[in-house]
Scaffold this motif. Structure first.
Motif, PDB file in Angstrom:
ATOM      1  N   LYS A   1     -10.323  -0.328   3.076  1.00 10.09           N
ATOM      2  CA  LYS A   1      -9.884   0.284   4.332  1.00 10.09           C
ATOM      3  C   LYS A   1     -10.418  -0.491   5.538  1.00 10.09           C
ATOM      4  O   LYS A   1      -9.665  -0.857   6.441  1.00 10.09           O
ATOM      5  CB  LYS A   1     -10.374   1.747   4.408  1.00 10.09           C
ATOM      6  CG  LYS A   1      -9.922   2.613   3.245  1.00 10.09           C
ATOM      7  CD  LYS A   1     -10.351   4.074   3.402  1.00 10.09           C
ATOM      8  CE  LYS A   1     -11.850   4.303   3.361  1.00 10.09           C
ATOM      9  NZ  LYS A   1     -12.497   4.014   2.080  1.00 10.09           N
ATOM     10  N   THR A   2     -11.728  -0.716   5.548  1.00 11.69           N
ATOM     11  CA  THR A   2     -12.326  -1.416   6.680  1.00 11.69           C
ATOM     12  C   THR A   2     -11.800  -2.847   6.769  1.00 11.69           C
ATOM     13  O   THR A   2     -11.499  -3.340   7.856  1.00 11.69           O
ATOM     14  CB  THR A   2     -13.862  -1.413   6.553  1.00 11.69           C
ATOM     15  OG1 THR A   2     -14.292  -0.055   6.555  1.00 11.69           O
ATOM     16  CG2 THR A   2     -14.532  -2.143   7.697  1.00 11.69           C
ATOM     17  N   SER A   3     -11.653  -3.495   5.636  1.00 10.68           N
ATOM     18  CA  SER A   3     -11.120  -4.861   5.639  1.00 10.68           C
ATOM     19  C   SER A   3      -9.755  -4.889   6.305  1.00 10.68           C
ATOM     20  O   SER A   3      -9.453  -5.792   7.088  1.00 10.68           O
ATOM     21  CB  SER A   3     -11.005  -5.390   4.211  1.00 10.68           C
ATOM     22  OG  SER A   3     -12.272  -5.438   3.609  1.00 10.68           O
TER      23      SER A   3
ATOM     24  N   GLY B   1     -15.074   1.061  -0.657  1.00  9.10           N
ATOM     25  CA  GLY B   1     -14.781  -0.225  -1.286  1.00  9.10           C
ATOM     26  C   GLY B   1     -13.307  -0.418  -1.579  1.00  9.10           C
ATOM     27  O   GLY B   1     -12.908  -1.400  -2.206  1.00  9.10           O
TER      28      GLY B   1
HETATM   29  N1  ADP Z   1     -17.847  -9.649   4.315  1.00  4.30           N
HETATM   30  C1  ADP Z   1     -17.617  -9.385   3.014  1.00  4.30           C
HETATM   31  N2  ADP Z   1     -17.910 -10.286   2.070  1.00  4.30           N
HETATM   32  C2  ADP Z   1     -17.672 -10.022   0.764  1.00  4.30           C
HETATM   33  N3  ADP Z   1     -17.146  -8.890   0.299  1.00  4.30           N
HETATM   34  C3  ADP Z   1     -16.819  -7.945   1.194  1.00  4.30           C
HETATM   35  C4  ADP Z   1     -17.043  -8.140   2.603  1.00  4.30           C
HETATM   36  N4  ADP Z   1     -16.626  -7.031   3.253  1.00  4.30           N
HETATM   37  C5  ADP Z   1     -16.169  -6.192   2.294  1.00  4.30           C
HETATM   38  N5  ADP Z   1     -16.289  -6.725   1.063  1.00  4.30           N
HETATM   39  C6  ADP Z   1     -15.865  -6.107  -0.202  1.00  4.30           C
HETATM   40  O1  ADP Z   1     -14.499  -5.805  -0.103  1.00  4.30           O
HETATM   41  C7  ADP Z   1     -14.224  -4.543  -0.694  1.00  4.30           C
HETATM   42  C8  ADP Z   1     -13.549  -3.653   0.326  1.00  4.30           C
HETATM   43  O2  ADP Z   1     -14.493  -3.300   1.319  1.00  4.30           O
HETATM   44  P1  ADP Z   1     -14.121  -2.414   2.575  1.00  4.30           P
HETATM   45  O3  ADP Z   1     -12.904  -2.957   3.202  1.00  4.30           O
HETATM   46  O4  ADP Z   1     -15.325  -2.309   3.411  1.00  4.30           O
HETATM   47  O5  ADP Z   1     -13.791  -1.024   1.884  1.00  4.30           O
HETATM   48  P2  ADP Z   1     -13.770   0.444   2.497  1.00  4.30           P
HETATM   49  O6  ADP Z   1     -13.788   0.335   3.969  1.00  4.30           O
HETATM   50  O7  ADP Z   1     -12.512   1.041   1.976  1.00  4.30           O
HETATM   51  O8  ADP Z   1     -14.968   1.144   1.983  1.00  4.30           O
HETATM   52  C9  ADP Z   1     -15.546  -4.011  -1.198  1.00  4.30           C
HETATM   53  O9  ADP Z   1     -15.621  -4.272  -2.575  1.00  4.30           O
HETATM   54  C10 ADP Z   1     -16.564  -4.792  -0.443  1.00  4.30           C
HETATM   55  O10 ADP Z   1     -17.722  -4.970  -1.217  1.00  4.30           O
END
Ligand code: ADP
Ligand code: MG
Lengths: 321, 244
Positions: A42-44, A39
């Protein structure tokens, strides 16, 4: 030479800001790691860099191309291994690789040759004839990585490549990453395994709550802990109940109890052993081992982010799908 | 050249993996086929066949395209393999064209299953095949685009299925297949004029039975407008929903 440069990158999902204006750059030929808990964003961040998501603000330049305006040009030279395997479950391994190669315009002979080579390199030649859905987690991950590099990209993005898979596959993947680095590829990797980041990354950024809280080479990051001393004591008896008393008696020390039979003393000063041992002895606890503990990247991470390393580790199982 | 290789392989993969898979062949082809046979058995003599044929062709197209495209795309999006296509250095339009083309070809093929069987019973030599083929193509294109629009809106495979049925069944009854549009209750008639299938069926009717509401050029024109409108809507939604 800078090959990736990210400025003030922001990602909002509705009101929620997942990436809070981050800045970083990646040098050509290095392995750059994003280390942070689930959360963290990173993925974002990766998704914005590779064209799976649109930034809410900021700038991304990849090899001199504006990745927000011209993502299709960028996509020609990057390989992406997303956090979830994205191959076709019904198709066999070989077919999957050939299909992925065709998306980059590779000719039939060329893609079949390359697919065969990669299967061999990943020890999947036999499995190449089986459908993807019949693969184990580790095999799935390896094939997804093979698919990500089938077109021989200059830059590779890996989103948690070793999460949730067996130790042996994870080891092979880490070796492969170092291999690719030796071939001169630039690699951007995200992970929540501290040791993994330490072992394979040239530079690491700690990311928490959508912010980069610290960035540098492993050595640079370690400098943060200079002046901190740590001693680990072991005994046959339980030292659990000693934490309070030790901290009261040695006020400049912090005490941690990692497990029942050991005790970690942390201090800014060098730690004198005999007073410690005397106190423990007087409580009937005989210490049979005292060892200086060298600071690890884990300690740096905990210190800078305030996040307990165990929290990162607990997510291992959860993230593996 | 690189784009053509990618385009062709996306199309080929869909055909091999979806359209030629046994369950879909049965749904897309056996279904219209058994319907044809059922109608043939029911109708006395061979007089009814040319009246039934346009309807059967339209049904076959509709069943072969809309839900197939909606479901396969939603399925790929859910399984994340669709990301792989979005990550490829090909434009979204190329990708969308490749995806639609598979469904269109499958729909066209399906349309001619009932024709093939009808040819054993009735004389089809007087039919203007070029117009018929154009009508089938346009029906397939608009139905496929409708499927794409559903795919863009649906998150889950079952949603895609529900949406498809939501469009597809009313369309069957309102497009003049079973009940001629001028016999529909007055409230429903405007709806029927909003459905592309109505115009496709009208062309097919005029080819096979000589009965029609509008002239063929008008029908073709309206269907082209529908195709353009649906394409525009899909494109707008794709940019908004596929790249978050
Ligand atoms: N499509 C989405 N809609 C709403 N919130 C999102 C979405 N994708 C990710 N999030 C939120 O954004 C935050 C960062 O997520 P993410 O980038 O997946 O983190 P990581 O890859 O570091 O685990 C998290 O709190 C997640 O719940
Ligand atoms: Mg992630």
């Amino acid at each position: 030479m800078e090959i990736i440069s990210v400025t003030n990158l922001i990602k909002k999902y509705g009101e929620f800001q997942a990436v809070n204006g981050i800045n970083f750059s990646v040098e050509q030929g290095e392995v750059f790691g994003f280390l942070g808990p689930n959360g963290a964003g990173k993925t974002s961040t990766i998704n914005m860099m590779v064209g799976l998501s649109r930034p809410s603000g900021g700038r991304i330049m990849i090899d001199g191309i504006d990745a927000i305006k011209d993502i299709k040009k960028v996509q020609r030279m990057i390989g992406v291994v997303p956090d979830e395997n994205n191959l076709y479950y019904e198709m066999d391994g070989f077919g999957n690789l050939c299909f992925c190669a065709s998306l980059y315009g590779m000719h039939k002979a060329e893609r079949e040759k390359r697919a065969g080579e990669l299967l061999e390199q990943f020890n999947l030649t036999e499995a190449g004839k089986r459908p993807f859905k019949a693969y184990s987690k580790g095999m799935k991950r390896k094939l997804t990585i093979a698919a990500g590099i089938i077109h021989n990209p200059k830059i590779l993005f890996l989103d948690e490549p070793t999460t949730g898979i067996d130790v042996e596959s994870a080891r092979q993947i880490r070796e492969l990453i170092l291999d690719l680095k030796n071939q001169g590829k630039t690699i951007f990797i995200t992970t929540h395994y501290i040791e993994e980041a330490e072992r394979i990354c040239d530079r690491i950024a700690f990311i928490v709550n959508g912010r980069i809280v610290k960035m540098g080479t492993v050595t640079e990051l370690m400098e943060n802990l200079e002046g901190e001393h740590k001693i680990k004591l072991r005994s046959d008896c339980s030292m659990k109940d000693m934490k309070g008393e030790l901290e009261n008696s040695f006020t400049d020390c912090r005490v941690e109890i990692p497990d029942d039979n050991s005790c970690l003393i942390v201090s800014k000063e060098r730690i004198a052993l005999s007073p410690l041992l005397q106190l423990l002895d007087s409580r009937g606890i005989s210490v049979y081992e005292a060892k200086e503990v060298k600071p690890s990247l884990e300690d740096v991470f905990v210190k800078i982010t305030g996040i307990e390393a165990s929290k990162l580790k607990n997510e291992k199982g959860k993230a593996g799908k | 050249m690189k784009t053509i290789i990618a385009f062709w392989n996306i199309l080929r993969k869909d055909i091999e993996n979806y359209y030629l898979k046994p369950p879909n062949i049965s749904w897309g082809m056996i279904f219209p086929l058994s319907w044809t046979l059922m109608q043939l058995i029911r109708s006395p003599g061979n007089t009814g066949i040319s009246e039934l044929l346009p309807g059967l062709m339209a049904v076959s197209v509709l069943f072969g395209t809309t839900s197939m495209l909606a479901v396969t795309i939603t399925f790929e999006r859910k399984g994340r393999s669709f990301d792989r296509l979005l990550l490829a250095p090909i434009s979204i339009n190329t990708l969308v064209f490749a995806k639609i083309l598979g469904a269109v070809l499958f729909g066209i093929l399906n349309a001619f299953v009932p024709v093939f069987f009808a040819a054993f019973f009735i004389d089809l030599s007087g039919i203007d095949w070029s117009i018929t083929v154009i009508a089938v193509i346009l029906t397939a294109v608009t139905s496929a685009l409708l499927g794409l629009l559903i795919a863009v809106s649906a998150r889950e495979v079952f949603e895609a299925q529900t949406f498809s049925n939501f469009f597809r069944f009313p369309m069957l009854f309102l497009c003049g297949l079973f009940i001629p549009v001028d016999k529909l209750p007055a409230v429903l008639r405007p709806i029927s004029f909003c459905l592309p299938l109505t115009y496709g069926t009208d062309i097919l009717n005029s080819m096979f039975t000589g009965n029609f509401m509008f002239n063929t050029i008008f029908n073709i024109f309206v269907m082209l407008i529908f195709a353009a409108l649906l394409f525009y809507l899909c494109q707008r939604n794709i940019k908004r929903k596929w790249i978050l």
